[in-house]
Scaffold this motif. Structure first.
Motif, PDB file in Angstrom:
ATOM      1  N   MET A  21       0.805  -1.197   0.000  1.00  0.00           N
ATOM      2  CA  MET A  21       0.000   0.000   0.000  1.00  0.00           C
ATOM      3  C   MET A  21       0.849   1.262   0.000  1.00  0.00           C
ATOM      4  N   LEU A  22       2.086   1.141   0.395  1.00  0.00           N
ATOM      5  CA  LEU A  22       2.942   2.316   0.463  1.00  0.00           C
ATOM      6  C   LEU A  22       3.108   3.000  -0.901  1.00  0.00           C
ATOM      7  N   PRO A  23       3.354   2.250  -1.984  1.00  0.00           N
ATOM      8  CA  PRO A  23       3.461   2.936  -3.288  1.00  0.00           C
ATOM      9  C   PRO A  23       2.169   3.665  -3.677  1.00  0.00           C
ATOM     10  N   HIS A  24       1.039   3.064  -3.352  1.00  0.00           N
ATOM     11  CA  HIS A  24      -0.243   3.699  -3.657  1.00  0.00           C
ATOM     12  C   HIS A  24      -0.378   5.029  -2.918  1.00  0.00           C
ATOM     13  N   PHE A  25      -0.083   5.029  -1.623  1.00  0.00           N
ATOM     14  CA  PHE A  25      -0.198   6.260  -0.845  1.00  0.00           C
ATOM     15  C   PHE A  25       0.824   7.305  -1.276  1.00  0.00           C
ATOM     16  N   MET A  26       2.020   6.849  -1.657  1.00  0.00           N
ATOM     17  CA  MET A  26       3.030   7.805  -2.123  1.00  0.00           C
ATOM     18  C   MET A  26       2.592   8.449  -3.431  1.00  0.00           C
ATOM     19  N   LEU A  27       2.072   7.651  -4.349  1.00  0.00           N
ATOM     20  CA  LEU A  27       1.606   8.186  -5.618  1.00  0.00           C
ATOM     21  C   LEU A  27       0.409   9.118  -5.424  1.00  0.00           C
ATOM     22  N   ALA A  28      -0.520   8.729  -4.568  1.00  0.00           N
ATOM     23  CA  ALA A  28      -1.680   9.585  -4.299  1.00  0.00           C
ATOM     24  C   ALA A  28      -1.246  10.899  -3.647  1.00  0.00           C
ATOM     25  N   GLY A  29      -0.293  10.848  -2.744  1.00  0.00           N
ATOM     26  CA  GLY A  29       0.195  12.064  -2.098  1.00  0.00           C
ATOM     27  C   GLY A  29       0.915  12.988  -3.063  1.00  0.00           C
ATOM     28  N   LEU A  30       1.745  12.415  -3.930  1.00  0.00           N
ATOM     29  CA  LEU A  30       2.433  13.228  -4.934  1.00  0.00           C
ATOM     30  C   LEU A  30       1.445  13.867  -5.905  1.00  0.00           C
ATOM     31  N   THR A  31       0.439  13.108  -6.311  1.00  0.00           N
ATOM     32  CA  THR A  31      -0.576  13.644  -7.211  1.00  0.00           C
ATOM     33  C   THR A  31      -1.309  14.808  -6.560  1.00  0.00           C
ATOM     34  N   GLU A  32      -1.685  14.633  -5.313  1.00  0.00           N
ATOM     35  CA  GLU A  32      -2.391  15.700  -4.585  1.00  0.00           C
ATOM     36  C   GLU A  32      -1.500  16.930  -4.427  1.00  0.00           C
ATOM     37  N   ALA A  33      -0.243  16.713  -4.109  1.00  0.00           N
ATOM     38  CA  ALA A  33       0.665  17.840  -3.904  1.00  0.00           C
ATOM     39  C   ALA A  33       0.877  18.626  -5.193  1.00  0.00           C
ATOM     40  N   PHE A  34       1.133  17.912  -6.285  1.00  0.00           N
ATOM     41  CA  PHE A  34       1.356  18.613  -7.545  1.00  0.00           C
ATOM     42  C   PHE A  34       0.110  19.312  -8.057  1.00  0.00           C
ATOM     43  N   SER A  35      -1.044  18.686  -7.890  1.00  0.00           N
ATOM     44  CA  SER A  35      -2.271  19.341  -8.357  1.00  0.00           C
ATOM     45  C   SER A  35      -2.612  20.540  -7.489  1.00  0.00           C
ATOM     46  N   ALA A  36      -2.374  20.454  -6.187  1.00  0.00           N
ATOM     47  CA  ALA A  36      -2.652  21.585  -5.313  1.00  0.00           C
ATOM     48  C   ALA A  36      -1.723  22.756  -5.622  1.00  0.00           C
ATOM     49  N   VAL A  37      -0.452  22.473  -5.863  1.00  0.00           N
ATOM     50  CA  VAL A  37       0.495  23.539  -6.191  1.00  0.00           C
ATOM     51  C   VAL A  37       0.131  24.187  -7.522  1.00  0.00           C
ATOM     52  N   ALA A  38      -0.218  23.375  -8.494  1.00  0.00           N
ATOM     53  CA  ALA A  38      -0.585  23.918  -9.811  1.00  0.00           C
ATOM     54  C   ALA A  38      -1.848  24.769  -9.725  1.00  0.00           C
ATOM     55  N   LEU A  39      -2.823  24.306  -8.958  1.00  0.00           N
ATOM     56  CA  LEU A  39      -4.057  25.073  -8.826  1.00  0.00           C
ATOM     57  C   LEU A  39      -3.829  26.379  -8.081  1.00  0.00           C
ATOM     58  N   MET A  40      -3.050  26.350  -7.020  1.00  0.00           N
ATOM     59  CA  MET A  40      -2.766  27.593  -6.289  1.00  0.00           C
ATOM     60  C   MET A  40      -1.970  28.564  -7.152  1.00  0.00           C
ATOM     61  N   GLU A  41      -1.057  28.045  -7.961  1.00  0.00           N
ATOM     62  CA  GLU A  41      -0.307  28.902  -8.879  1.00  0.00           C
ATOM     63  C   GLU A  41      -1.249  29.558  -9.887  1.00  0.00           C
ATOM     64  N   PHE A  42      -2.165  28.765 -10.418  1.00  0.00           N
ATOM     65  CA  PHE A  42      -3.150  29.310 -11.356  1.00  0.00           C
ATOM     66  C   PHE A  42      -4.005  30.386 -10.691  1.00  0.00           C
ATOM     67  N   LEU A  43      -4.437  30.126  -9.480  1.00  0.00           N
ATOM     68  CA  LEU A  43      -5.305  31.084  -8.800  1.00  0.00           C
ATOM     69  C   LEU A  43      -4.581  32.378  -8.466  1.00  0.00           C
ATOM     70  N   THR A  44      -3.301  32.308  -8.147  1.00  0.00           N
ATOM     71  CA  THR A  44      -2.582  33.533  -7.784  1.00  0.00           C
ATOM     72  C   THR A  44      -2.100  34.315  -8.996  1.00  0.00           C
ATOM     73  N   VAL A  45      -1.911  33.650 -10.125  1.00  0.00           N
ATOM     74  CA  VAL A  45      -1.398  34.343 -11.309  1.00  0.00           C
ATOM     75  C   VAL A  45      -2.531  34.880 -12.180  1.00  0.00           C
ATOM     76  N   LYS A  46      -3.564  34.102 -12.385  1.00  0.00           N
ATOM     77  CA  LYS A  46      -4.603  34.453 -13.342  1.00  0.00           C
ATOM     78  C   LYS A  46      -5.767  35.245 -12.746  1.00  0.00           C
ATOM     79  N   MET A  47      -5.897  35.247 -11.437  1.00  0.00           N
ATOM     80  CA  MET A  47      -7.010  35.969 -10.817  1.00  0.00           C
ATOM     81  C   MET A  47      -6.670  37.444 -10.663  1.00  0.00           C
ATOM     82  N   PRO A  48      -7.670  38.292 -10.663  1.00  0.00           N
ATOM     83  CA  PRO A  48      -7.414  39.706 -10.376  1.00  0.00           C
ATOM     84  C   PRO A  48      -6.871  39.876  -8.953  1.00  0.00           C
ATOM     85  N   GLU A  49      -6.207  40.975  -8.740  1.00  0.00           N
ATOM     86  CA  GLU A  49      -5.543  41.225  -7.454  1.00  0.00           C
ATOM     87  C   GLU A  49      -6.498  41.131  -6.268  1.00  0.00           C
ATOM     88  N   HIS A  50      -7.686  41.687  -6.407  1.00  0.00           N
ATOM     89  CA  HIS A  50      -8.612  41.717  -5.279  1.00  0.00           C
ATOM     90  C   HIS A  50      -9.349  40.387  -5.074  1.00  0.00           C
TER      91      HIS A  50
END
Length: 85
Positions: free
Chosen positions: A1-30
């Protein structure tokens, strides 16, 4: 189960970082703080829904007073018992 949890954690981390980057770059300042708050709010709502779903499935599938998640006795809760059923 360890590889499954590692892969799921990496997927979550990369998607969260990408989404936060999108929200901070593409959204208006306010709207940046609101977008971040909505992101974390949706994440917490998903966690609550997951917990509710697990509790409902546990109550429906309970057999003879035994839960598929195990008992409150930690000596009876073994990973091999959960996956062997």
């Amino acid at each position: 189960m360890l590889p499954h949890f590692m892969l799921a954690g990496l997927t979550e981390a990369f998607s969260a970082v990408a989404l936060m980057e999108f929200l901070t770059v593409k959204m208006p300042e306010h709207m940046r703080a609101v977008a971040g708050a909505i992101f974390f709010l949706s994440s917490s709502i998903a966690s609550y829904i997951c917990t509710l779903l697990i509790n409902v499935i546990d109550s429906v599938t309970r057999k003879e007073g035994r839960s598929w998640l195990g008992d409150k006795d930690l000596n009876k809760n073994r990973l091999s018992n959960i996956f062997s059923q």
